[in-house]
Design a protein around this motif. Structure first.
Motif, PDB file in Angstrom:
ATOM      1  N   ILE A  37       1.571  -0.929   0.199  1.00 17.36           N
ATOM      2  CA  ILE A  37      -0.354  -0.328  -0.229  1.00 17.36           C
ATOM      3  C   ILE A  37       0.843   1.192   0.111  1.00 17.36           C
ATOM      4  O   ILE A  37       0.614   2.079  -0.979  1.00 17.36           O
ATOM      5  N   THR A  38       2.044   0.844   0.539  1.00 14.73           N
ATOM      6  CA  THR A  38       3.119   2.567   0.762  1.00 14.73           C
ATOM      7  C   THR A  38       3.456   2.952  -0.850  1.00 14.73           C
ATOM      8  O   THR A  38       3.825   3.994  -1.100  1.00 14.73           O
ATOM      9  N   ALA A  39       3.956   1.972  -0.922  1.00 13.10           N
ATOM     10  CA  ALA A  39       4.509   1.143  -2.331  1.00 13.10           C
ATOM     11  C   ALA A  39       3.223   2.281  -3.404  1.00 13.10           C
ATOM     12  O   ALA A  39       3.839   3.122  -4.233  1.00 13.10           O
ATOM     13  N   ALA A  40       1.873   1.481  -3.769  1.00 11.27           N
ATOM     14  CA  ALA A  40       1.290   2.473  -4.569  1.00 11.27           C
ATOM     15  C   ALA A  40       0.791   3.636  -4.115  1.00 11.27           C
ATOM     16  O   ALA A  40       0.627   4.747  -5.286  1.00 11.27           O
ATOM     17  N   HIS A  41       0.534   4.107  -2.511  1.00 16.50           N
ATOM     18  CA  HIS A  41       0.467   5.699  -2.389  1.00 16.50           C
ATOM     19  C   HIS A  41       1.936   5.833  -3.325  1.00 16.50           C
ATOM     20  O   HIS A  41       1.820   7.597  -3.362  1.00 16.50           O
ATOM     21  N   VAL A  42       3.372   5.654  -2.942  1.00 12.36           N
ATOM     22  CA  VAL A  42       3.874   6.746  -3.300  1.00 12.36           C
ATOM     23  C   VAL A  42       3.770   6.670  -4.873  1.00 12.36           C
ATOM     24  O   VAL A  42       4.108   8.205  -5.443  1.00 12.36           O
ATOM     25  N   GLU A  43       3.563   5.884  -5.672  1.00  9.03           N
ATOM     26  CA  GLU A  43       3.384   6.079  -7.290  1.00  9.03           C
ATOM     27  C   GLU A  43       2.732   6.644  -7.522  1.00  9.03           C
ATOM     28  O   GLU A  43       2.867   7.487  -8.722  1.00  9.03           O
ATOM     29  N   ALA A  44       1.499   5.966  -6.709  1.00  9.67           N
ATOM     30  CA  ALA A  44       0.031   7.543  -7.025  1.00  9.67           C
ATOM     31  C   ALA A  44       0.328   9.002  -7.179  1.00  9.67           C
ATOM     32  O   ALA A  44      -0.058   9.353  -7.256  1.00  9.67           O
ATOM     33  N   GLU A  45       1.109   9.122  -5.482  1.00  7.81           N
ATOM     34  CA  GLU A  45       1.666  10.474  -5.501  1.00  7.81           C
ATOM     35  C   GLU A  45       2.660  10.897  -6.596  1.00  7.81           C
ATOM     36  O   GLU A  45       2.979  12.203  -6.596  1.00  7.81           O
ATOM     37  N   SER A  46       3.341  10.134  -7.329  1.00  3.60           N
ATOM     38  CA  SER A  46       4.508  10.957  -8.483  1.00  3.60           C
ATOM     39  C   SER A  46       3.902  10.912  -9.737  1.00  3.60           C
ATOM     40  O   SER A  46       5.006  11.330 -10.743  1.00  3.60           O
ATOM     41  N   ALA A  47       2.692  10.404  -9.855  1.00  6.11           N
ATOM     42  CA  ALA A  47       2.157  10.651 -10.715  1.00  6.11           C
ATOM     43  C   ALA A  47       1.322  11.568 -11.169  1.00  6.11           C
ATOM     44  O   ALA A  47       0.463  11.817 -10.187  1.00  6.11           O
ATOM     45  N   GLU A  48       0.794  12.169 -12.158  1.00  4.68           N
ATOM     46  CA  GLU A  48      -0.657  13.328 -12.644  1.00  4.68           C
ATOM     47  C   GLU A  48      -1.893  12.560 -12.606  1.00  4.68           C
ATOM     48  O   GLU A  48      -1.880  11.304 -13.198  1.00  4.68           O
ATOM     49  N   ASN A  49      -3.014  12.763 -11.815  1.00  3.66           N
ATOM     50  CA  ASN A  49      -4.076  11.325 -11.753  1.00  3.66           C
ATOM     51  C   ASN A  49      -3.714   9.977 -11.781  1.00  3.66           C
ATOM     52  O   ASN A  49      -3.825   9.667 -11.537  1.00  3.66           O
ATOM     53  N   GLY A  50      -2.528   9.759 -10.319  1.00  6.54           N
ATOM     54  CA  GLY A  50      -2.103   8.934  -9.654  1.00  6.54           C
ATOM     55  C   GLY A  50      -3.403   8.193  -9.249  1.00  6.54           C
ATOM     56  O   GLY A  50      -3.797   8.400  -7.980  1.00  6.54           O
ATOM     57  N   VAL A  51      -3.758   6.721  -9.648  1.00  7.47           N
ATOM     58  CA  VAL A  51      -4.219   5.596  -9.042  1.00  7.47           C
ATOM     59  C   VAL A  51      -3.322   4.927  -8.550  1.00  7.47           C
ATOM     60  O   VAL A  51      -3.246   4.137  -9.405  1.00  7.47           O
ATOM     61  N   GLY A  52      -3.817   4.096  -7.318  1.00  3.71           N
ATOM     62  CA  GLY A  52      -2.778   3.014  -7.004  1.00  3.71           C
ATOM     63  C   GLY A  52      -3.837   2.166  -6.331  1.00  3.71           C
ATOM     64  O   GLY A  52      -5.193   2.313  -5.815  1.00  3.71           O
ATOM     65  N   GLY A 105     -12.383  12.194 -20.092  1.00  4.92           N
ATOM     66  CA  GLY A 105     -11.341  12.947 -20.986  1.00  4.92           C
ATOM     67  C   GLY A 105     -10.483  13.956 -19.808  1.00  4.92           C
ATOM     68  O   GLY A 105      -9.178  14.338 -19.925  1.00  4.92           O
ATOM     69  N   GLU A 106      -9.637  12.843 -18.826  1.00  4.15           N
ATOM     70  CA  GLU A 106      -8.821  13.202 -17.892  1.00  4.15           C
ATOM     71  C   GLU A 106      -8.203  11.952 -17.859  1.00  4.15           C
ATOM     72  O   GLU A 106      -7.846  10.331 -17.927  1.00  4.15           O
ATOM     73  N   PRO A 107      -6.988  12.511 -18.284  1.00  2.00           N
ATOM     74  CA  PRO A 107      -5.479  11.604 -17.613  1.00  2.00           C
ATOM     75  C   PRO A 107      -5.851  10.598 -16.414  1.00  2.00           C
ATOM     76  O   PRO A 107      -6.506  10.572 -15.831  1.00  2.00           O
ATOM     77  N   LEU A 108      -5.225   9.738 -16.481  1.00  2.00           N
ATOM     78  CA  LEU A 108      -4.680   9.086 -15.676  1.00  2.00           C
ATOM     79  C   LEU A 108      -4.031   7.853 -15.673  1.00  2.00           C
ATOM     80  O   LEU A 108      -3.347   7.683 -16.597  1.00  2.00           O
ATOM     81  N   THR A 109      -3.183   7.968 -14.566  1.00  2.00           N
ATOM     82  CA  THR A 109      -1.880   7.130 -13.882  1.00  2.00           C
ATOM     83  C   THR A 109      -2.261   5.549 -13.075  1.00  2.00           C
ATOM     84  O   THR A 109      -2.630   6.421 -12.045  1.00  2.00           O
ATOM     85  N   LEU A 110      -2.956   4.466 -13.579  1.00  2.00           N
ATOM     86  CA  LEU A 110      -2.788   3.588 -12.715  1.00  2.00           C
ATOM     87  C   LEU A 110      -2.172   2.185 -12.749  1.00  2.00           C
ATOM     88  O   LEU A 110      -1.761   2.489 -13.480  1.00  2.00           O
ATOM     89  N   LYS A 111      -1.532   1.888 -11.209  1.00  2.00           N
ATOM     90  CA  LYS A 111      -0.777   0.963 -10.640  1.00  2.00           C
ATOM     91  C   LYS A 111      -1.766   0.233 -10.356  1.00  2.00           C
ATOM     92  O   LYS A 111      -2.167   0.938  -9.518  1.00  2.00           O
ATOM     93  N   PHE A 112      -1.484  -1.194 -10.857  1.00  2.00           N
ATOM     94  CA  PHE A 112      -1.815  -2.232  -9.607  1.00  2.00           C
ATOM     95  C   PHE A 112      -1.070  -2.876  -8.898  1.00  2.00           C
ATOM     96  O   PHE A 112      -0.433  -3.419  -9.507  1.00  2.00           O
ATOM     97  N   LEU A 113      -0.716  -3.149  -7.845  1.00  2.00           N
ATOM     98  CA  LEU A 113      -0.313  -4.633  -7.012  1.00  2.00           C
ATOM     99  C   LEU A 113      -0.811  -4.936  -6.427  1.00  2.00           C
ATOM    100  O   LEU A 113      -2.067  -5.086  -6.185  1.00  2.00           O
TER     101      LEU A 113
END
Ligand code: ATP
Ligand code: MG
Length: 439
Positions: free
Chosen positions: A233-248, A349-357
């Motif tokens: 969860i921490t890793a997902a949080h770091v990933e999400a925070e570092s991206a535009e519209n990041g979702v972990g 029409g919004e950007p999304l960076t989704l990381k699945f862990l």
């Protein structure tokens, strides 16, 4: 309501030997060390619960305490104890095997300890898994590794064949380390033993990474498992925070109970949404996942969702499939949630960076942490004390810091789950951004 009668533990008969543990109590009052056979551990822990019973004290439900008895049923000089691990992996299995073996050898002087390999399959001779002789030398440092040195399996085995094998090997007590399915199996073995009038005890040590076995308090390995899930969860949080519209999106174990999701989310407060089997959620709608997520991302720039594998089964078509033990295979909620989020952001029409862990099996395979190791060792010791005292058809557990004996029928009659009205779920709601009701 659980009654005093439900909590009576079966015994093979009156104790007929003095416990060799007496040497450890020399110079002390023995009642400081041994459990009194007349003592009980209260089931209820508040005055209001007790008052609701409206019963005299001696009828209040109470557990038999775990621990060493002054008099025991089996003669350590001849006792043969079997150990088997069944079902899925869980941190701490090797700690339990080690402590059972060491307690038997070093404190009781029992030198016949046999490990059956690959779950109940190891008790079926025609499957060809030779048992292993467990010795202090063999189990010395096995606790440093995850998994189980004995191996494990799923799949039904015939209790009659298992009891034939126990009789053939002159096993006096079988210690079963396993989950709900294994305890169903253990109870069937007990029934077969009783039908034949044999003096073989069966004592369970409940293993459930999902913490879904009732009455026993927190199960061993659970704390290690959710700490491991929290790292994802921490890793997902770091990933999400570092991206535009990041979702972990983090998928954790929990087929029927969301304890891992709740505790791992509470461990670091990085989760914005926690979705568990016990609490239904909508994907669409004003308070549904998509709109709540969109709001959160708009306000904070990112979001983390913790998803238990058994959550939202109402959105998934039943697979109709089951594993070798007959447990039904769940539909894949993670893909449904992931695709719904991707479609939603695309449509808006919004950007999304989704990381699945998916920490998945990684959390089952790690060795137990220090606290779980201590717990495993103590549970194992209590199980050995129970087995030597001739108890049967029971599991060991720790409720409110007291080790207790719980009859197997009581632990297999239902599953322990997160109460949507309870204080755990309230804590989760307090530490996330999710609406009180997402359904
Ligand atoms: P977990 O689900 O936590 O991994 P488990 O003990 O529930 O552990 P299962 O695979 O369901 O794992 O069962 C383990 C063993 O218990 C298998 O050998 C299975 O055949 C046996 N078993 C499961 N359910 C029953 C049942 N209802 N009656 C008798 N035996 C059972
Ligand atoms: Mg199970």
């Amino acid at each position: 309501m659980t009654t005093l009668a439900d909590l009576q533990v079966s015994s093979l008969g009156p104790s007929r030997h003095d416990s060799p543990l007496g040497s450890y109590v020399a110079g002390r009052k023995t009642n400081e060390y041994y459990v009194s056979e007349d003592d009980r551990v209260l089931y209820d822990d508040t005055i209001s619960l007790l008052e609701q019973r409206g019963e005299p004290v001696e009828r209040w439900p109470s557990f038999e305490p775990g621990g060493p008895r002054a008099r025991i049923f089996h003669d350590p000089a001849t006792t043969h104890v079997g150990v088997v691990t069944c079902g899925g992996l869980c941190p701490g299995l090797n700690d339990v095997i080690r402590a059972v073996t060491l307690e038997l050898y070093t404190h009781y002087g029992v030198t016949r300890v046999t490990g059956f390999r690959n779950g109940y399959a190891g008790l079926v001779p025609e499957l060809g898994f030779e048992p292993v002789t467990l010795t202090p030398g063999l189990v010395g440092s096995i606790n440093e590794r995850g998994g189980t040195i004995l191996g494990t399996s799923r799949g039904a085995q015939d209790p009659a064949v298992i009891v034939d094998r126990l009789v053939e090997l002159e096993v006096d007590a079988l210690i079963v380390i396993g989950g709900d399915g294994s305890m169903h199996g253990a109870h069937r073995i007990v029934e077969e033993i009783a039908d034949r009038g044999l003096e073989i005890g069966v004592v369970g040590i409940p293993k459930t990474i999902d913490n879904d076995i009732p009455h026993i308090g927190q199960s061993f390995g659970f704390a290690t498992a959710f700490a491991e899930a929290a790292k994802a969860i921490t890793a997902a949080h770091v990933e999400a925070e570092s991206a535009e519209n990041g979702v972990g999106l983090v998928k954790v174990m929990g087929r029927h109970a969301g304890f891992i999701a709740c505790y791992s989310a509470l461990a670091n407060h990085d989760a914005d949404f926690v979705l568990i089997p016990e609490v239904p959620f909508s994907i669409d709608g004003e308070n549904g996942l998509l709109r709540s997520l969109a709001r959160r991302v708009r306000e904070h720039g990112s979001a983390v969702i913790v998803l238990a594998e058994g959550a939202g089964q109402e959105h998934v078509r039943a697979t109709g499939k089951s594993d070798a033990s007959g447990n039904s295979r769940l539909g894949d909620i993670a893909t449904i949630v992931r695709e719904a989020i991707e479609d939603d952001f695309r449509e808006r029409g919004e950007p999304l960076t989704l990381k699945f862990l998916e920490p998945g099996y990684g959390i089952r395979a790690v060795p137990a942490d220090a606290s779980d190791s201590v717990y495993c060792a103590r549970l194992a010791q209590v199980a050995v004390h129970a087995a030597m005292a001739g108890r049967t058809d029971m599991v060991v557990g720790r409720r409110r810091h007291r080790f207790v004996h719980v009859p197997i029928p009581l632990v297999i009659e239902r599953r322990h789950s997160v109460s949507p009205d309870g204080d755990l779920w309230l804590s989760v709601l307090e530490s996330t951004a999710q609406p009180l009701d997402m359904s």
